[in-house]
Design a protein around this motif. Structure first.
Motif, PDB file in Angstrom:
ATOM      1  N   MET A   1       0.831  -1.206   0.000  1.00 32.76           N
ATOM      2  CA  MET A   1       0.000   0.000   0.000  1.00 32.76           C
ATOM      3  C   MET A   1       0.872   1.265   0.000  1.00 32.76           C
ATOM      4  N   ARG A   2       1.939   1.229   0.840  1.00 29.28           N
ATOM      5  CA  ARG A   2       2.807   2.405   0.918  1.00 29.28           C
ATOM      6  C   ARG A   2       3.490   2.678  -0.407  1.00 29.28           C
ATOM      7  N   ARG A   3       3.937   1.633  -1.083  1.00 33.00           N
ATOM      8  CA  ARG A   3       4.614   1.823  -2.366  1.00 33.00           C
ATOM      9  C   ARG A   3       3.653   2.398  -3.402  1.00 33.00           C
ATOM     10  N   LEU A   4       2.429   1.935  -3.384  1.00 32.84           N
ATOM     11  CA  LEU A   4       1.430   2.452  -4.319  1.00 32.84           C
ATOM     12  C   LEU A   4       1.154   3.923  -4.044  1.00 32.84           C
ATOM     13  N   PHE A   5       1.060   4.265  -2.771  1.00 30.60           N
ATOM     14  CA  PHE A   5       0.846   5.673  -2.395  1.00 30.60           C
ATOM     15  C   PHE A   5       2.011   6.535  -2.877  1.00 30.60           C
ATOM     16  N   ASP A   6       3.244   6.075  -2.654  1.00 30.86           N
ATOM     17  CA  ASP A   6       4.425   6.845  -3.079  1.00 30.86           C
ATOM     18  C   ASP A   6       4.443   7.046  -4.586  1.00 30.86           C
ATOM     19  N   ASP A   7       4.068   6.017  -5.323  1.00 33.20           N
ATOM     20  CA  ASP A   7       4.033   6.136  -6.788  1.00 33.20           C
ATOM     21  C   ASP A   7       2.997   7.164  -7.236  1.00 33.20           C
ATOM     22  N   GLU A   8       1.830   7.124  -6.615  1.00 28.74           N
ATOM     23  CA  GLU A   8       0.783   8.067  -6.989  1.00 28.74           C
ATOM     24  C   GLU A   8       1.145   9.487  -6.574  1.00 28.74           C
ATOM     25  N   LEU A   9       1.811   9.619  -5.433  1.00 21.33           N
ATOM     26  CA  LEU A   9       2.241  10.938  -4.983  1.00 21.33           C
ATOM     27  C   LEU A   9       3.301  11.501  -5.928  1.00 21.33           C
ATOM     28  N   ALA A  10       4.193  10.655  -6.410  1.00 27.32           N
ATOM     29  CA  ALA A  10       5.207  11.090  -7.372  1.00 27.32           C
ATOM     30  C   ALA A  10       4.556  11.557  -8.668  1.00 27.32           C
ATOM     31  N   ASP A  11       3.537  10.837  -9.112  1.00 23.01           N
ATOM     32  CA  ASP A  11       2.803  11.238 -10.319  1.00 23.01           C
ATOM     33  C   ASP A  11       2.101  12.581 -10.096  1.00 23.01           C
ATOM     34  N   LEU A  12       1.548  12.754  -8.906  1.00 22.09           N
ATOM     35  CA  LEU A  12       0.873  14.009  -8.575  1.00 22.09           C
ATOM     36  C   LEU A  12       1.867  15.166  -8.601  1.00 22.09           C
ATOM     37  N   ASP A  13       3.044  14.944  -8.009  1.00 27.24           N
ATOM     38  CA  ASP A  13       4.102  15.957  -8.028  1.00 27.24           C
ATOM     39  C   ASP A  13       4.462  16.347  -9.459  1.00 27.24           C
ATOM     40  N   THR A  14       4.661  15.349 -10.294  1.00 28.44           N
ATOM     41  CA  THR A  14       5.060  15.599 -11.687  1.00 28.44           C
ATOM     42  C   THR A  14       4.001  16.402 -12.424  1.00 28.44           C
ATOM     43  N   SER A  15       2.744  16.028 -12.243  1.00 27.37           N
ATOM     44  CA  SER A  15       1.656  16.742 -12.926  1.00 27.37           C
ATOM     45  C   SER A  15       1.562  18.185 -12.447  1.00 27.37           C
ATOM     46  N   PHE A  16       1.777  18.390 -11.155  1.00 28.28           N
ATOM     47  CA  PHE A  16       1.748  19.751 -10.604  1.00 28.28           C
ATOM     48  C   PHE A  16       2.869  20.600 -11.204  1.00 28.28           C
ATOM     49  N   LYS A  17       4.065  20.048 -11.258  1.00 28.50           N
ATOM     50  CA  LYS A  17       5.201  20.783 -11.816  1.00 28.50           C
ATOM     51  C   LYS A  17       4.984  21.092 -13.301  1.00 28.50           C
ATOM     52  N   GLU A  18       4.437  20.141 -14.040  1.00 31.77           N
ATOM     53  CA  GLU A  18       4.171  20.358 -15.464  1.00 31.77           C
ATOM     54  C   GLU A  18       3.166  21.494 -15.667  1.00 31.77           C
ATOM     55  N   MET A  19       2.140  21.516 -14.831  1.00 33.24           N
ATOM     56  CA  MET A  19       1.158  22.593 -14.917  1.00 33.24           C
ATOM     57  C   MET A  19       1.810  23.932 -14.612  1.00 33.24           C
ATOM     58  N   GLY A  20       2.667  23.964 -13.597  1.00 30.99           N
ATOM     59  CA  GLY A  20       3.337  25.212 -13.238  1.00 30.99           C
ATOM     60  C   GLY A  20       4.226  25.736 -14.350  1.00 30.99           C
ATOM     61  N   LEU A  21       4.977  24.855 -14.984  1.00 32.67           N
ATOM     62  CA  LEU A  21       5.846  25.278 -16.078  1.00 32.67           C
ATOM     63  C   LEU A  21       5.025  25.779 -17.261  1.00 32.67           C
ATOM     64  N   LEU A  22       3.899  25.132 -17.514  1.00 34.03           N
ATOM     65  CA  LEU A  22       3.013  25.574 -18.590  1.00 34.03           C
ATOM     66  C   LEU A  22       2.478  26.975 -18.303  1.00 34.03           C
ATOM     67  N   VAL A  23       2.080  27.213 -17.067  1.00 31.34           N
ATOM     68  CA  VAL A  23       1.555  28.524 -16.682  1.00 31.34           C
ATOM     69  C   VAL A  23       2.631  29.602 -16.824  1.00 31.34           C
ATOM     70  N   ALA A  24       3.856  29.303 -16.380  1.00 27.61           N
ATOM     71  CA  ALA A  24       4.955  30.266 -16.501  1.00 27.61           C
ATOM     72  C   ALA A  24       5.217  30.608 -17.958  1.00 27.61           C
ATOM     73  N   GLU A  25       5.182  29.599 -18.809  1.00 24.81           N
ATOM     74  CA  GLU A  25       5.405  29.821 -20.241  1.00 24.81           C
ATOM     75  C   GLU A  25       4.301  30.683 -20.841  1.00 24.81           C
ATOM     76  N   ARG A  26       3.054  30.403 -20.473  1.00 24.44           N
ATOM     77  CA  ARG A  26       1.930  31.176 -21.010  1.00 24.44           C
ATOM     78  C   ARG A  26       2.002  32.629 -20.554  1.00 24.44           C
ATOM     79  N   LEU A  27       2.423  32.849 -19.324  1.00 23.99           N
ATOM     80  CA  LEU A  27       2.533  34.217 -18.824  1.00 23.99           C
ATOM     81  C   LEU A  27       3.579  34.989 -19.618  1.00 23.99           C
TER      82      LEU A  27
END
Length: 224
Positions: A1-27
């Motif tokens: 369960m912990r490993r699955l949580f860590d994997d999903e949290l890593a995916d969440l982190d990546t998606s958040f960072k990608e959104m942030g970089l996209l926003v910075a570029e659009r600005l």
């Protein structure tokens, strides 16, 4: 369960960072389109805003699902809450980029003030860089770096105050500059608010790292 949580949290982190970089570029693109009087580029930014909104919705949904499924505590919970809070701020920054693009399309004045436009351009670059840097601080879990956003935001506040003063002076000196100067006031306001939003994200990064709620932008300055 912990490993699955860590994997999903890593995916969440990546998606958040990608959104942030996209926003910075659009600005950055939105400010450049305004300076270039490029209505086509501005329209593309407006059209792309839907993608940013969709990313926000997807990230918020994922955070709620992870909280319900895994019931995280302490540092894990703080990380998810930070993303939940910060992603909505990123969406508002994306809205500011869209609004700058809308101003580019709506602009009516043909007489411009190079000094003000140069200041808008350099300030826009600083603000876009703030967005990128705060994401780096998030990745590095850097509370001290996040605190530095307050000083940069103060510089932006001073710059946008100068944009405001120059725009008002231009209106007084030349009635033909009223329309363009009004647009400068609007763009300056968007840049000021965006820098404030970045400090909001920085506050949540500090919360993620330390568990403490801090105030980096006490509202000591305003654009108007």
């Amino acid at each position: 369960m912990r490993r699955l949580f860590d994997d999903e949290l890593a995916d969440l982190d990546t998606s958040f960072k990608e959104m942030g970089l996209l926003v910075a570029e659009r600005l950055h693109e939105a400010v450049q389109a305004f300076l270039d009087h490029d209505r086509e580029a501005a329209q593309r930014i407006i059209d792309d805003d839907k993608a940013i909104n969709q990313r926000e919705i997807a990230l918020e949904k994922k955070t709620f699902e992870m909280i319900a499924l895994y019931q995280p505590v302490t540092t894990d919970l703080r990380e998810i809450v930070t993303i939940l809070k910060a992603v909505s701020v990123l969406e508002r920054i994306g809205d500011n980029a869209r609004n700058i693009a809308l101003s580019t399309i709506a602009i009516k004045g043909t007489k411009r003030v190079p000094e003000i436009e140069e200041l808008i351009g350099s300030t826009g670059e600083i603000v876009a860089k703030m967005v990128s840097e705060v994401l780096t601080y998030y990745v590095n879990d850097d509370a001290r770096g996040s605190q530095s956003m307050a000083e940069i935001a103060l510089d932006v506040s001073q710059r946008t105050a100068k944009i405001r003063d120059l725009a008002v002076d231009s209106m007084k000196l030349d009635p033909e500059l009223v329309s363009s100067s009004t647009d400068y006031l609007v763009i300056g306001g968007y840049l000021k608010r965006t820098s404030d939003y970045v400090t909001d994200i920085a506050e949540w990064i500090i919360y993620k790292r330390t568990g403490k709620i801090v105030e980096l932008n006490p509202g000591q300055s305003s654009f108007i």
